[in-house]
Design a protein around this motif. Structure first.
Motif, short mmCIF file in Angstrom:
data_model
loop_
_atom_site.label_atom_id
_atom_site.label_comp_id
_atom_site.label_asym_id
_atom_site.label_seq_id
_atom_site.Cartn_x
_atom_site.Cartn_y
_atom_site.Cartn_z
N LYS A 1 25.53 18.45 -25.32
CA LYS A 1 26.17 19.76 -25.47
C LYS A 1 25.70 20.74 -24.40
N SER A 2 24.39 20.74 -24.11
CA SER A 2 23.85 21.72 -23.19
C SER A 2 23.76 21.22 -21.76
N LYS A 3 23.99 19.92 -21.54
CA LYS A 3 23.88 19.30 -20.22
C LYS A 3 22.43 19.29 -19.72
N ALA A 4 21.47 19.44 -20.60
CA ALA A 4 20.07 19.28 -20.21
C ALA A 4 19.80 17.81 -19.92
N SER A 5 18.83 17.55 -19.01
CA SER A 5 18.58 16.17 -18.61
C SER A 5 17.09 15.94 -18.39
N TYR A 6 16.72 14.67 -18.37
CA TYR A 6 15.35 14.27 -18.08
C TYR A 6 15.34 13.23 -16.98
N LEU A 7 14.21 13.14 -16.29
CA LEU A 7 13.99 12.13 -15.27
C LEU A 7 12.49 11.82 -15.28
N VAL A 8 12.13 10.55 -15.45
CA VAL A 8 10.74 10.17 -15.53
C VAL A 8 10.52 8.88 -14.74
N ASN A 9 9.34 8.77 -14.09
CA ASN A 9 9.04 7.61 -13.27
C ASN A 9 7.57 7.23 -13.42
N TYR A 10 7.31 5.91 -13.53
CA TYR A 10 5.94 5.40 -13.59
C TYR A 10 5.78 4.30 -12.57
N ARG A 11 4.62 4.29 -11.87
CA ARG A 11 4.31 3.25 -10.89
C ARG A 11 2.90 2.72 -11.11
N TYR A 12 2.77 1.43 -10.89
CA TYR A 12 1.44 0.82 -10.85
C TYR A 12 1.43 -0.10 -9.64
N SER A 13 0.39 0.05 -8.81
CA SER A 13 0.38 -0.71 -7.56
C SER A 13 -1.01 -1.23 -7.26
N PHE A 14 -1.06 -2.36 -6.56
CA PHE A 14 -2.32 -2.97 -6.15
C PHE A 14 -2.07 -3.81 -4.91
N THR A 15 -3.15 -4.12 -4.18
CA THR A 15 -3.00 -4.90 -2.95
C THR A 15 -3.53 -6.32 -3.10
N GLY A 16 -3.85 -6.72 -4.32
CA GLY A 16 -4.45 -8.04 -4.54
C GLY A 16 -3.57 -9.19 -4.08
N LEU A 17 -2.27 -9.14 -4.38
CA LEU A 17 -1.38 -10.22 -3.99
C LEU A 17 -1.24 -10.31 -2.47
N LEU A 18 -1.19 -9.15 -1.81
CA LEU A 18 -1.10 -9.17 -0.35
C LEU A 18 -2.37 -9.75 0.26
N GLY A 19 -3.50 -9.43 -0.35
CA GLY A 19 -4.75 -9.99 0.15
C GLY A 19 -4.77 -11.50 0.05
N ALA A 20 -4.16 -12.04 -1.02
CA ALA A 20 -4.09 -13.49 -1.17
C ALA A 20 -3.19 -14.12 -0.12
N MET A 21 -2.31 -13.31 0.51
CA MET A 21 -1.43 -13.81 1.56
C MET A 21 -1.97 -13.48 2.94
N ASP A 22 -3.27 -13.17 2.99
CA ASP A 22 -3.97 -12.96 4.26
C ASP A 22 -3.67 -11.62 4.90
N ALA A 23 -3.05 -10.67 4.17
CA ALA A 23 -2.91 -9.32 4.70
C ALA A 23 -4.28 -8.64 4.65
N ASN A 24 -4.68 -8.02 5.76
CA ASN A 24 -6.03 -7.47 5.87
C ASN A 24 -6.03 -5.97 5.64
N PHE A 25 -6.71 -5.52 4.57
CA PHE A 25 -6.90 -4.10 4.31
C PHE A 25 -8.37 -3.72 4.48
N GLY A 26 -9.05 -4.35 5.40
CA GLY A 26 -10.45 -4.06 5.63
C GLY A 26 -11.36 -4.54 4.52
N GLY A 27 -10.92 -5.55 3.77
CA GLY A 27 -11.73 -6.09 2.68
C GLY A 27 -11.73 -5.24 1.43
#
Length: 769
Positions: A267-293
């Motif tokens: 009725k009022s045209k009010a709206s919501y927008l929400v976002n969640y992220r979780y990130s890590f570099t562990g998988l890239l490290g297993a593929m030999d991507a180097n983040f300085g250890g």
């Protein structure tokens, strides 16, 4: 890289061609009052469809085949706007708000994101669609900006920007029009001392899912911008879909991303927008991507609630919060310990939060009000332990530091259009800054206050000539100094539309910026004028001359010449005469400074841009520049960021396969002049077992040129109720070893070079439904 190619190919499968559709809709408003425009003409190409806006100023195109579109909006007495690069996918509507500006006489049609630029010169719009399409952006608008002329990345690991030879500290982040703290995860990323910076980090805490079009400005700045001398990233939040619920889910080798939006009340045209992220570099490290250890992780949650008010206004409540950490653990095989860092255990934590409210309210046919209040804070900590090489247990604490940086910013702005050829804008910004630091600086809290009134008049003299004249004032004080700095800042700009495709522009601005809080907090004695708290803001005179030529097929050429004279620059005296604040990033100076130095940046920039039409886009940009500073003795030197040139090629091509999949191949090539280091006194460093620069040294050691090619390949597929995107990003696909900095390593017992990131592959899969 080759380890993930089978995963990429796994998702490629045939499907029968079908016709999938979705909706493009939106609202057309007066740019000054915010009121809806009734009866505006809206056309869509290549669909060759047209409509007019209803009494609410809204338009709608239903049952459109998925694909690329361009929107054109016109209204009698207003300038015409063309909105390019609209991507329509099944399962998600495209909702656009277009703002038209009343004109005394019809000017040229403008091809922009959704409203005319906020400045005549040196401004670039960054759209959500570009952030998703460009190679290796990681959904971060600051990484998109490296495609623009005169912009260089300070380091691969971070999104800090060197703009026209200025330090990244000269940049300002804004959210919903007001200044905020550094809004990035891992604000220490890519730094020499592993300390937090004031503007850069690993990735923006605000996901692109939440952002509307952002504006990137490199000066001179219009009158509403203050407390900045280098560049502004002005981010805006988009509102959620107010008619139907929509969702996005993305999984990749660096984590997951979830978003939801929809109506709070139909009725009022009010709206919501929400976002969640979780990130890590562990998988890239297993593929030999180097983040300085290091093991890097972050997560964040952001939201935006939008509530319509009377006469087409809106009230929003928004917030974002993110936590991130870096952990370095030494290898259990001590025989592999090669560098000084290998024998340490380092824990770095980063917490950033921001929340606020805004009100946009039409007060009549010619008057509107804009108000915003935002609070933000950044809390970082770093602990480094020496590790016993025999027991692998923690030993001596090598470093222990905490930092809190907070801001409360408020703004009120009134916009009044006297007639289509004359408009006025005036308002006030007020900011409270709070800073607490560890033992390396004052070890106490420090507050500063900034009040910035401004006025701006816009004139359209003829159908071809328009101008802006403004005045900004910056009143500031640092706690316990009893000193108020009151600095007037005139602004002016003019544009001459020679013919429908050619324009000349000129802009001038005088700007001021407070020193970094760490500079103010540093002192040696607790009395007298010897404290750095008494430093005045740095000031910058800026002039830009511009030429722009538009061509068919949504392409244009832009050339700008700029000159910046910085004065009141803090400079060191005593043993380090060549020290200047223009070379600071994360460092905290251990010496007294005074405002007696100057600096100078000048150069020429050029860019050719073709928006995505006929399945192809291209942005080629480059600059030649010189950045120098004057030391305490009056001698001029190259600044730390005087790389002398930048070059960027950002381009892509889309293809449609037989099964109606949309394929995209996108490249980005960066070639930058190397930044500079001070020469290291190797003999004295070996004696003290730490990095010691030569006495009175300037930045005479130039690093090698920086070269990095990036690649992004994606496949978009529409279904009846959803769409998917499978993509692979390859940052530094050539694996080029770009220099980052030099330091003395006591384990190597010599000066060594630290390199930036090598090849970073990121595979992702995205659902929109």
């Amino acid at each position: 890289m080759f380890k993930i190619l089978p995963l990429f190919l796994l998702f490629i499968f045939p499907a029968y061609a079908q016709n999938y559709t979705s909706t493009i809709r939106g609202t057309v408003r007066d740019a000054d009052s915010g009121l809806p425009l009734v009866g505006a003409t809206v056309s869509l190409s290549p669909a060759e469809s047209g409509t007019i806006t209803d009494p609410g100023g809204t338009f709608r195109f239903d049952n459109l085949a998925v694909g690329r579109y361009q929107l054109k909006v016109s209204y009698v007495g207003y300038g015409t706007i063309s909105v390019p690069e609209i991507l329509l996918e099944s399962g998600k509507e495209q909702v656009t708000e277009v703002r038209l500006m009343a004109m005394g006489k019809e000017l040229e049609e403008a091809t922009v994101s959704a409203s005319r630029p906020v400045a005549f010169n040196s401004v670039q719009a960054i759209t959500i669609e570009q952030t998703f399409r460009y190679a290796a952006t990681y959904m971060d608008p600051a990484r998109v900006a490296t495609s623009f002329p005169g912009v260089a990345a300070a380091n691969d690991q971070a999104n800090g920007l060197v703009v026209r030879g200025n330090s990244p500290n000269a940049m300002q982040w804004r959210l919903e029009g007001v200044e905020i703290v550094n809004p990035n995860h891992l604000s220490n990323a890519g730094t020499f001392s592993d300390r937090p910076t004031s503007t850069g980090g690993g990735v923006n805490i605000l996901s692109t899912q939440l952002l509307s079009t952002s504006n990137f400005l490199s000066g001179p700045f219009p009158a509403q911008y203050g407390n900045v001398t280098g560049a502004v990233m002005d981010m805006s939040l988009r509102k959620g879909n107010n008619e139907k619920a929509e969702f996005v889910a993305q999984a990749s080798l660096i984590g997951m991303d979830l978003a939801a939006e929809g109506p709070l009340s139909k009725k009022s045209k009010a709206s919501y927008l929400v976002n969640y992220r979780y990130s890590f570099t562990g998988l890239l490290g297993a593929m030999d991507a180097n983040f300085g250890g290091e093991d890097s992780r972050f997560q964040d949650l952001s939201f935006n609630l939008n509530f319509p008010t009377a006469r087409g206004g809106k009230f929003t409540f928004f917030g974002t919060g993110g936590v991130s950490k870096n952990t370095f653990e030494p290898d259990k095989d001590t025989a592999t310990w090669e560098f000084e860092k290998d024998g340490q255990n380092i824990l770095y934590k980063n917490k950033m939060f921001a929340s606020g409210v805004t009100l946009d309210q039409p007060l009549g046919k010619k008057l509107s009000l804009r108000a915003a209040v935002v609070g933000s804070t950044l809390n970082t900590s770093r602990v480094a332990y020496a590790v016993n090489s025999r027991t692998l247990s923690r030993g001596e604490v090598l470093d222990d530091q905490d930092l809190i940086n907070g801001k409360v910013s408020a703004n009120v702005t009134l916009t009044y259009r006297y007639n289509p050829r004359f408009r006025f804008r005036g308002g006030l910004f007020a900011t409270l800054n709070h800073y607490e630091a560890g033992a390396w600086s004052a070890n106490e809290s420090l507050k500063s206050y900034v009040v910035q009134p401004f006025v701006n008049w816009s004139f359209q003299f003829t159908s071809k000539v328009s101008a802006e004249i403004g005045l900004h004032a910056m009143l500031s004080t640092v706690q316990r100094t009893k000193k108020i700095s009151a600095l007037p800042e005139p602004r002016a700009a003019i544009k001459w539309q020679i013919d429908p495709t050619t324009q000349l522009t000129a802009s001038y601005g005088l700007h001021s910026q407070l020193q970094n809080a760490g500079v103010y907090a540093t002192h040696i004695y607790d009395y007298g004028p010897y404290s750095n708290r008494y430093l005045a803001p740095t000031r910058s005179q800026q002039i830009v001359l511009g030429y722009q030529k538009t061509f068919p097929k949504s392409s244009s050429l832009k050339v700008e010449v700029y000159w910046q004279h910085l004065f009141n620059v803090p400079v060191g005296h005593g043993l380090h005469d060549n020290y200047s604040a223009v070379n600071l990033v994360e460092e905290i100076p251990y010496e007294f400074l005074n405002n007696t130095s100057t600096a100078r940046n000048y150069g020429i920039e050029a860019s050719f841009q073709k928006f995505l039409t006929n399945d192809f886009y291209m942005l080629v940009s480059g600059s030649l520049y010189d950045a120098t500073y004057v030391d305490y003795l009056g001698q001029r030197h190259n600044s730390r960021f005087n790389g002398r040139h930048t070059f960027s090629l950002t381009s892509g091509k889309e293809f449609k396969s037989a099964n109606e999949s949309l394929w995209g191949v996108n490249v980005k090539i960066l070639w930058l002049g190397g930044f500079r280091n001070k020469p290291i006194d190797a003999e004295y460093s070996a004696l003290l077992k730490t990095t010691i620069y030569e006495t009175q040294a300037s930045y005479t050691v130039k690093m090698k040129d920086y070269f990095r090619p990036d690649l992004r390949v994606y496949r978009k597929k529409s279904r009846a109720r959803y769409s998917t995107t499978l993509a692979i990003d390859l940052q530094n696909v050539s694996g080029t070893k770009n220099e980052a900095y030099r330091y003395f390593d006591k384990r190597q017992n010599k000066v060594v070079t630290q390199f930036q990131l090598g090849l970073i592959p990121v595979l992702s899969y995205r659902w929109e439904f």
